[in-house]
Scaffold this active site. Structure first.
Site, PDB file in Angstrom:
ATOM      1  N   GLU A 430       0.836  -1.185   0.000  1.00 10.29           N
ATOM      2  CA  GLU A 430       0.000   0.000   0.000  1.00 10.29           C
ATOM      3  C   GLU A 430       0.884   1.252   0.000  1.00 10.29           C
ATOM      4  OE1 GLU A 430      -1.824   0.014   3.784  1.00 10.29           O
ATOM      5  OE2 GLU A 430      -2.554   2.067   3.616  1.00 10.29           O
ATOM      6  N   ASP A 503      -0.840  -1.505   5.968  1.00  6.84           N
ATOM      7  CA  ASP A 503      -0.645  -0.986   7.320  1.00  6.84           C
ATOM      8  C   ASP A 503      -1.614  -1.618   8.308  1.00  6.84           C
ATOM      9  OD1 ASP A 503       1.392   0.669   6.649  1.00  6.84           O
ATOM     10  OD2 ASP A 503       0.117   2.432   6.330  1.00  6.84           O
ATOM     11  N   ASP A 505      -3.624  -0.325  10.243  1.00  7.73           N
ATOM     12  CA  ASP A 505      -4.615   0.662  10.691  1.00  7.73           C
ATOM     13  C   ASP A 505      -5.899   0.504   9.879  1.00  7.73           C
ATOM     14  OD1 ASP A 505      -3.984   1.606   8.224  1.00  7.73           O
ATOM     15  OD2 ASP A 505      -3.056   3.467   8.908  1.00  7.73           O
ATOM     16  N   ASP A 507      -7.261   2.289   7.433  1.00  8.19           N
ATOM     17  CA  ASP A 507      -7.103   2.388   5.980  1.00  8.19           C
ATOM     18  C   ASP A 507      -6.508   1.116   5.406  1.00  8.19           C
ATOM     19  OD1 ASP A 507      -8.214   4.781   5.679  1.00  8.19           O
ATOM     20  OD2 ASP A 507      -6.357   5.912   5.302  1.00  8.19           O
TER      21      ASP A 507
END
Ligand code: 2B7
Length: 638
Positions: A430, A503, A505, A507
C-alpha cells in the site's frame, strides 16, 4: 414422568422382526442418520418434525411446536389428525405402535400426497425411537387421548387410552430423550442451527406456524409465512431495490411433480437462486434447476423478440436473464433421487421438462399481462447483455494494447529475477513510500514489489467492464499474469506467493478488504490454490541498549518488556512507511523470520455473504458459512 415397567414381552414373528430392526439401527446409527454428532442429533428432530410437516402439506395441520428442555428431552407437538391407533390388521398391533417400532413402516401409512419425510434420509420415527433412551407418543384423536412409551425403541407400555380431549382437538405429541450412549458428544441441541432449518421449512410450507422453545436459555421463536416461497423471495430481496413490487409466483401439479416457483428481480448484478426438492435444499441444483433456467432464458427471449426489444439475431444469454434475479424453485415429488457426492443434486430426469413447461407457460402469461414489468425486466437483461459485450471488448482492447499480458509489465512493478513461479513472490504494497522501503529491503532475486496507490475500486458494486477501467486493477492483473474474466487462466500465475502487505490501521484494513474482495470475486482459483497471503508487520519494537525485540501482539510486547527490563523503549509502528528497508526485511519479509497468513476459502457461498456484508448492499444470510480468516502459517519457508 415415570415409565411403566414392561411386562414380559410376547415373542411372536413380528416382534422378533422389530427387535432385529431396532438392533440394526443401534448398531449402525450412521447408516440411518448420517452421524452421531450434533448433526445426527439434529437429524432426530428433523425426522419427527417432517412428519408434522407432511400433515401440514396434506392440509391437516397448521401449527407445530418444538420444545427443548433443560434435561435434553425434545417435545414435538402438532395439531394434525393424530396418528391412527386402531389395530393394524396384518401386524395385530396398533398402527401407532407399528409406526413407532417397525423400520420403514412409514411408507405403508397415510399414502397419497407428497411427503417431505421421505427425503434425504427419511428414515422415520422408528429410527428416532430406537436411538432414544426414552420416548413417549400422545395422540389426540376422536375425543380421546392415547399414549404409549418406549425405551430404546421397545414399547414399555401398551397403547392406552389415558383420557379424553375436548371435541375438535386433535394432533400428535412426540417426546424423546436421545440416547447419550450413542450421542456421546452430549445432547447439545443448537438453537441457531435449528431455527435456521425451521425458518426455511416454514418458508417452504405455506401457512404452517412453527414455534421453537428453548427452555435451556428461555428463548422462543415462531416462524409463519403466509406467502410461502413468495415471502422467501421478498426476504432475500429485503435490502435490495426491486424491479417489480410483487414477485412472480406459480404453483402447479404435474404428473412428474408439484412445481412451485417464485422470482423477483433486483437492481444488483448478482444472482440468488435456491432450489429445493421435498423441502430439502439442493445446493448443487439438478434437473429442477436446469428446467427452470431453460424456461427463463427461452420465455424472456421469446417475449423480447416478439415485442421488438432485440434487433436482428440478437439474443439474451442465460447469464443475461439471471442478472439481478432472486428465485426459489421448490418441487415435491414421489421418489426423489439425490445424486452427487453430497447428495445435494436432484437427479429425476422427468422433472426438468415438467418445471420447464410450467414456468414457460406461467411466466409467458405473466409477461403478457404485465407489460410494464416485462419492459423493466427486459431492459435490465438487455443492459446486462450489452455490459457483458462491452467487458469483452474492453478486455480485448486492453489485451491488444498489451495491457493485461505479461509482455507489458507495468512500470511500477519492481520484478524479481526469478522466473520460476514456484519460487517467486509478489508483495502488493500500500502506498508509494512503503513501496520504496519494500523495494530496497527485499531480496530482489525472488521478491517482486507492486506498490498500489490509494484505494482500489470497490469491485462488489461494479461489473467487470467498469472494473477494468481502474488502473490499479489493470496493473495488478498484468503483474499476476493470469488475465481475468473468461480469459482467466490461473496456470499463468507468475508468483505462487501473492502477499498483501498493508498498514495495521483502518485504511490498511480497508484496502486489504478491497483486494480480498477482488481476489474472491474475480480470481477465486488463486485463493483456492492457496497462493494468497497476508503479511504480518510488527506492532511494536521494544529496545534496550543493543537488544531489540519486534512484537506482533500486545502480549508479546508485555513479555518483551519483562525480558528487557522496565527501561526498555517501546516504539509503536503505525505504518509500513515508518520502518526503514532493513527493518521491513527483518520483521516482515525475511522468509526465515516472517509470519504469513494464508487466505483460505472454506465455502464460496458464504464468502459472498461476508463480502456483501463488508462491501456491498446487505444481503440475506445464506446457508453456508465461510472462513475468510486466514489460517496461521508460521515461518512458511523454514
Ligand atoms: C407416514 C407415517 C409416519 N401419520 C398418520 C396420520 C397423521 C399423522 C401421522 C403425524 C410428529 C410429532 C408430533 C393419516 C404417518 C403417520 O398416518 S404422523 N400425524 N404427526 C407426527 O408424527 N408428528 C393420519 C390418515 C388419517 N389420520 C391420521
Amino acid at each position: 414422568m415415570t415409565a411403566t415397567v414392561a411386562k414380559a414381552p410376547k415373542y411372536d414373528a413380528s416382534s422378533i422382526q422389530v427387535l432385529e430392526g431396532l438392533e440394526a439401527v443401534r448398531r449402525r446409527p450412521g447408516m440411518y442418520i448420517g452421524s452421531t454428532d450434533e448433526r445426527g442429533l439434529h437429524h432426530l428432530v428433523h425426522e419427527i418434525v417432517d412428519n408434522s410437516v407432511d400433515e401440514a402439506l396434506g392440509g391437516h395441520c397448521d401449527h407445530v411446536r418444538i420444545t427443548i428442555a433443560a434435561d435434553g428431552v425434545v417435545t414435538v407437538q402438532d395439531n394434525g389428525r393424530g396418528i391412527p391407533v386402531d389395530k393394524h390388521p396384518k401386524m395385530n398391533k396398533s398402527a401407532l405402535e407399528v409406526i413407532m417400532t417397525v423400520l420403514h413402516a412409514g411408507g405403508k401409512f397415510g399414502g397419497g400426497g407428497y411427503k417431505v419425510s421421505g427425503g434425504l434420509h427419511g428414515v422415520g420415527a422408528s429410527v428416532v425411537n430406537a436411538l432414544s433412551e426414552w420416548m413417549r407418543v400422545d395422540v389426540r384423536r376422536g375425543g380421546k387421548l392415547y399414549s404409549q412409551e418406549y425405551a430404546r425403541g421397545v414399547p414399555t407400555t401398551k397403547v392406552r387410552q389415558i383420557g379424553d380431549v375436548p371435541a375438535g382437538e386433535h394432533g400428535t405429541t412426540v417426546a424423546f430423550k436421545a440416547d447419550d450412549t450413542i450421542f456421546t458428544g452430549g445432547l447439545n441441541y443448537n438453537f441457531e442451527a435449528l431455527t435456521q432449518w425451521l425458518r426455511e421449512t416454514a418458508y417452504l410450507t405455506k401457512g404452517l406456524r412453527i414455534t421453537l422453545v428453548d427452555e435451556r436459555s428461555d428463548r422462543e421463536m415462531t416462524f409463519y409465512f403466509e406467502g410461502g416461497i413468495v415471502s422467501f423471495v421478498r426476504h432475500l430481496n429485503r435490502n435490495r431495490n426491486v424491479v417489480q413490487d410483487r414477485p412472480f409466483y406459480v404453483s402447479k401439479d404435474t404428473p412428474a411433480c408439484l412445481v412451485e416457483v417464485a422470482l423477483q428481480y433486483n437492481d444488483s448484478y448478482g444472482e440468488s437462486t435456491h432450489t429445493f426438492a421435498n423441502n430439502i435444499s439442493t445446493v448443487d441444483g439438478g434437473t429442477h434447476l436446469s428446467g427452470f433456467k431453460a424456461a427463463l432464458t427461452r420465455t424472456i427471449n421469446e417475449y423480447a423478440k416478439k415485442n421488438g426489444f432485440l434487433k436482428g439475431d440478437e439474443s439474451l444469454s442465460g447469464e443475461d436473464v439471471r442478472e439481478g434475479l432472486t428465485a426459489i424453485v421448490s418441487i415435491k415429488l414421489q421418489e426423489p433421487q439425490f445424486e452427487g457426492q453430497t447428495k445435494a443434486k436432484l437427479g429425476n430426469a422427468e422433472v426438468a421438462g415438467a418445471v420447464q413447461a410450467v414456468v414457460n407457460e406461467a411466466l409467458g402469461a405473466y409477461l403478457e399481462e404485465n407489460p410494464q414489468i416485462a419492459r423493466r425486466v427486459i431492459e435490465k437483461c438487455v443492459n446486462a447483455s450489452r455490459a457483458r459485450e462491452a467487458a469483452r471488448k474492453a478486455r480485448e482492447l486492453v489485451q491488444r494494447k498489451g495491457g493485461l499480458d505479461s509482455f507489458s509489465l507495468p512500470g511500477k512493478l519492481a520484478d524479481c529475477t526469478e522466473r520460476d513461479p514456484e519460487q517467486a513472490e509478489l508483495y502488493i504494497v500500500e502506498g508509494d513510500s512503503a513501496g520504496g522501503s519494500a523495494k530496497q529491503g527485499r531480496d530482489r532475486r525472488f521478491q517482486a514489489i507492486l506498490p498500489l496507490r490509494g484505494k482500489i475500486l470497490n469491485v462488489e458494486k461494479a461489473r467487470l467492464d467498469k472494473i477494468l477501467q481502474n488502473n490499479e486493477i489493470r496493473t495488478l492483473i498484468t503483474a499476476l499474469g493470469t488475465s481475468v474474466g473468461d480469459q482467466f487462466d490461473p496456470s499463468k500465475l507468475r508468483y505462487h506467493r501473492v502477499i498483501i502487505m498493508t498498514d495495521a490501521d483502518v485504511d490498511g484494513s480497508h484496502i486489504r478488504t478491497l483486494l480480498l474482495t477482488f481476489f474472491f470475486r474475480h480470481l477465486e482459483q488463486i485463493v483456492i490454490d492457496g497462493h494468497l497471503y497476508i503479511a504480518q508487520p510488527p506492532l511494536y519494537r521494544v529496545k534496550a541498549g543493543k537488544k531489540e525485540i519486534w512484537t506482533y501482539t500486545e502480549r508479546e510486547r508485555e513479555e518483551a518488556v519483562k525480558e528487557l527490563g522496565e527501561r526498555a523503549e517501546i516504539q509503536r509502528y503505525k505504518g509500513l512507511g515508518e520502518m526503514n528497508p532493513d527493518q521491513l526485511w527483518d520483521t516482515t519479509m525475511d522468509p526465515t523470520k516472517r509470519t504469513l497468513r494464508q487466505v483460505t476459502i472454506d465455502d464460496a457461498v458464504a464468502a459472498d455473504e461476508t463480502f456483501d456484508m463488508l462491501m456491498g448492499a446487505a444481503v440475506p444470510p445464506r446457508k453456508k458459512f465461510i472462513q475468510t480468516h486466514a489460517r496461521e502459517v508460521v515461518n512458511l519457508d523454514v
